[in-house]
Design a protein around this motif. Structure first.
Motif, PDB file in Angstrom:
ATOM      1  N   GLN A 236       0.840  -1.198   0.000  1.00 47.44           N
ATOM      2  CA  GLN A 236       0.000   0.000   0.000  1.00 47.44           C
ATOM      3  C   GLN A 236       0.881   1.256   0.000  1.00 47.44           C
TER       4      GLN A 236
ATOM      5  N   PHE B  65     -12.711  -5.335   0.462  1.00 47.60           N
ATOM      6  CA  PHE B  65     -11.664  -4.344   0.629  1.00 47.60           C
ATOM      7  C   PHE B  65     -10.754  -4.768   1.779  1.00 47.60           C
TER       8      PHE B  65
ATOM      9  N   THR C 117     -16.044   6.643  -3.996  1.00 45.22           N
ATOM     10  CA  THR C 117     -15.070   6.252  -2.984  1.00 45.22           C
ATOM     11  C   THR C 117     -15.729   6.206  -1.618  1.00 45.22           C
TER      12      THR C 117
ATOM     13  N   TRP D  67     -10.933   4.212  -0.144  1.00 43.73           N
ATOM     14  CA  TRP D  67     -11.017   3.118  -1.108  1.00 43.73           C
ATOM     15  C   TRP D  67     -11.776   3.510  -2.364  1.00 43.73           C
TER      16      TRP D  67
ATOM     17  N   GLN E 288      -9.382  -1.171  -4.579  1.00 40.14           N
ATOM     18  CA  GLN E 288      -8.050  -0.722  -4.189  1.00 40.14           C
ATOM     19  C   GLN E 288      -8.120   0.367  -3.132  1.00 40.14           C
ATOM     20  N   CYS E 289      -7.084   0.373  -2.276  1.00 45.40           N
ATOM     21  CA  CYS E 289      -6.996   1.467  -1.331  1.00 45.40           C
ATOM     22  C   CYS E 289      -6.257   2.604  -2.012  1.00 45.40           C
TER      23      CYS E 289
END
Lengths: 73, 437
Positions: A21, B233, B253, B266, B272-273
């Motif tokens: 991330q 997520f 988001t 997200w 996806q973050c």
């Protein structure tokens, strides 16, 4: 059913997730704070007239005002 | 020769390589394994390699984090309240409790308004979920869940259904019906299945999809009709406590906050973050998007609220439970039974609202902004709206901070603030303590 339960992940898996991330985030484009603050300020001030919680509402229009008692004549 | 001691060795097939060799007697966590000495060596080395990787990962994580902080600091050239310096301060803020909704048998954990600005749903520790009409204080529907601690509830955008969940690890959707003969529990639909408690749920723009956050560290998007998982997520390293969807016009988001002290933004479609923020020192109890869609506020057990505007951070002080923002004002609820109201631009507190007799657990502003509702562990919900926007130019400078029983309040008001009494002309019993700045 979601694929994972975070309690089942090992420390290593959590660290892998975190590093992936972070790698993505370092590459992002960023803006100056002053510019962002200006935008937020404009947004708030533009909406200030419509903002009931700031401006208040007259008693006639207020849907939550107390109802008067009944008068029997 | 006769008094030599021999080590007794097991001779047999190695469980790993299969060759018949002398085996080492080794136990791994009380399970005996029979490996030959070569395989034991290899296994020990593997363990080493794993540890090395873990610490090298941690190092990499630290360097990346400090790099990110550097980047952010370079752009952090000014604070919001400096930019807002020339903006007028807000005048006196007077809010009165208009309705007190009593009926829950235990702590109120969560609430949500309906889009019709009138109804709201609330859930509590005793397992009951109640739909109220805030104008009349009537209870329109009540459902008893099979579990206690219903930590999440949400109203569908159409107003025709509610979703709730908690310790049952599921999110269930109940269609609302006014037919007295129908049992609401009979029509219940179990939509989300998590492996740990449900902490938050929210419908997306339609009744058809629901977003959930859970103690198992994941958030998930579900299709209500089929109960299918559409997207999950992953990224939090601990329980996710809260989530909030971005205002619909600004994109797909949502932001989530968790016990790992991170707030993550997200992308709904890809899973996806997009960004993560680690600025708090403790669990993040609540996150809320700004109405503008490009910023959000997060509140935490560490007694602060952060507003993250793109990347820079403002911190306002004090212990928190849940914030809500409406443009200029930020409402925050606390463990000390009060609600603080903050001016976002100036970074100052505008008002403190009293009235609850226990911790404030949840806060929402009604869709049109005429009122806001707070739910508390004192088993009640309070709907507060405007009394009047009072210009207290005449009274500025008089310090008042009163927090007493109802009769004391009246006395204080009548004696000291005759101006206020005349202007107000409403039920003085309900007026909360007024803070003059």
């Amino acid at each position: 059913m979601p694929v994972i339960n975070v309690d089942d992940l090992t420390d290593k898996d959590k660290a892998v997730m975190e590093v992936e991330q972070l790698r993505k985030e370092v590459k992002l484009e960023r803006a100056l704070v002053s510019k962002c603050c200006e935008e937020i300020q404009e947004y708030i001030l533009a909406g200030a007239d419509d903002d009931t919680l700031v401006k208040g509402i007259s008693e006639e229009k207020n849907p939550f005002k107390e109802k008067g008692g009944c008068v029997i004549s | 020769m006769c008094d030599q001691t021999f080590l007794a060795i097991n001779f047999g097939p190695c469980e790993k390589c299969g060759k018949t060799k002398p085996l080492m007697n080794i136990y791994i966590k009380t399970d005996p394994i029979n490996y030959c000495s070569l395989c034991v060596e290899m296994m020990a080395n593997e363990g080493l390699r794993d540890n090395e990787t873990l610490s090298s990962l941690k190092n990499e994580s630290e360097t990346l984090k400090s790099k990110l902080e550097e980047e952010r600091a370079k752009l952090h050239d000014v604070e919001l309240h400096q930019v807002a310096d020339r903006v007028d301060a807000l005048g006196q803020f007077v809010m009165k409790t208009r309705r007190t909704l009593k009926g829950h048998g235990n702590k109120v954990l969560c609430m949500d308004w309906c889009k019709d600005k009138r109804r709201l749903v609330s859930s509590s520790q005793d397992g009951k979920v109640i739909v109220w009409d805030a104008f009349t204080t009537n209870k329109e529907h009540a459902v008893t869940m099979p579990c206690t601690w219903v930590m999440a509830c949400a109203y569908a955008p159409s107003g025709c259904a509610i979703a709730c969940g908690g310790l049952d690890n599921k999110c269930s959707v109940y269609p609302l019906t006014f037919d007295k003969n129908e049992n609401m529990a009979a029509k219940k639909k179990s939509v989300a299945m998590h492996t740990n408690y449900l902490s938050a749920c929210s419908f997306t723009n339609s009744d058809m999809q629901i977003l959930t956050a859970s103690g198992d560290g994941t958030c998930a998007l579900w299709d209500v009709e089929s109960g299918q998982l559409l997207q999950s997520f992953h990224g939090h390293a601990a329980d996710v406590l809260c989530l909030d969807l971005a205002p619909s016009e600004t994109g797909n988001t949502f932001v989530s906050g968790g016990c790992d002290k991170k707030a993550m933004v997200w992308d709904l479609r890809s899973g996806q973050c997009i960004q993560s923020f680690e600025t708090h020192d403790s669990d993040i109890n609540s996150v809320r998007y700004y109405p503008s869609g490009d910023a959000f506020a997060s509140a935490s057990d560490d007694a602060t609220v952060s507003t993250s505007i793109c990347f820079p951070i403002l911190t306002l002080l004090l212990f928190m439970c849940s914030p809500y923002t409406v443009g200029r004002l930020l409402f925050t609820g606390y463990n000390d039974y009060t609600i603080n109201v903050w001016d976002v631009l100036k970074g100052t507190r505008v008002s403190i609202l009293f009235g609850h007799e226990n911790r404030v657990s949840t806060l929402r502003v009604s869709p049109d902004g005429t009122a806001f509702c707070s739910g508390s562990w004192d088993h009640t919900l309070r709907v507060r709206g405007f009394l009047m926007y009072v210009n207290i130019g005449l009274l500025r400078g008089i310090p008042v901070s009163y927090r007493g029983t109802k009769s004391d309040l009246i006395w204080a008001l009548l004696v000291q603030f005759q101006m206020i009494v005349i202007l107000v002309s409403g039920s003085i019993l309900e007026v909360q303590s007024i803070y003059f700045l």
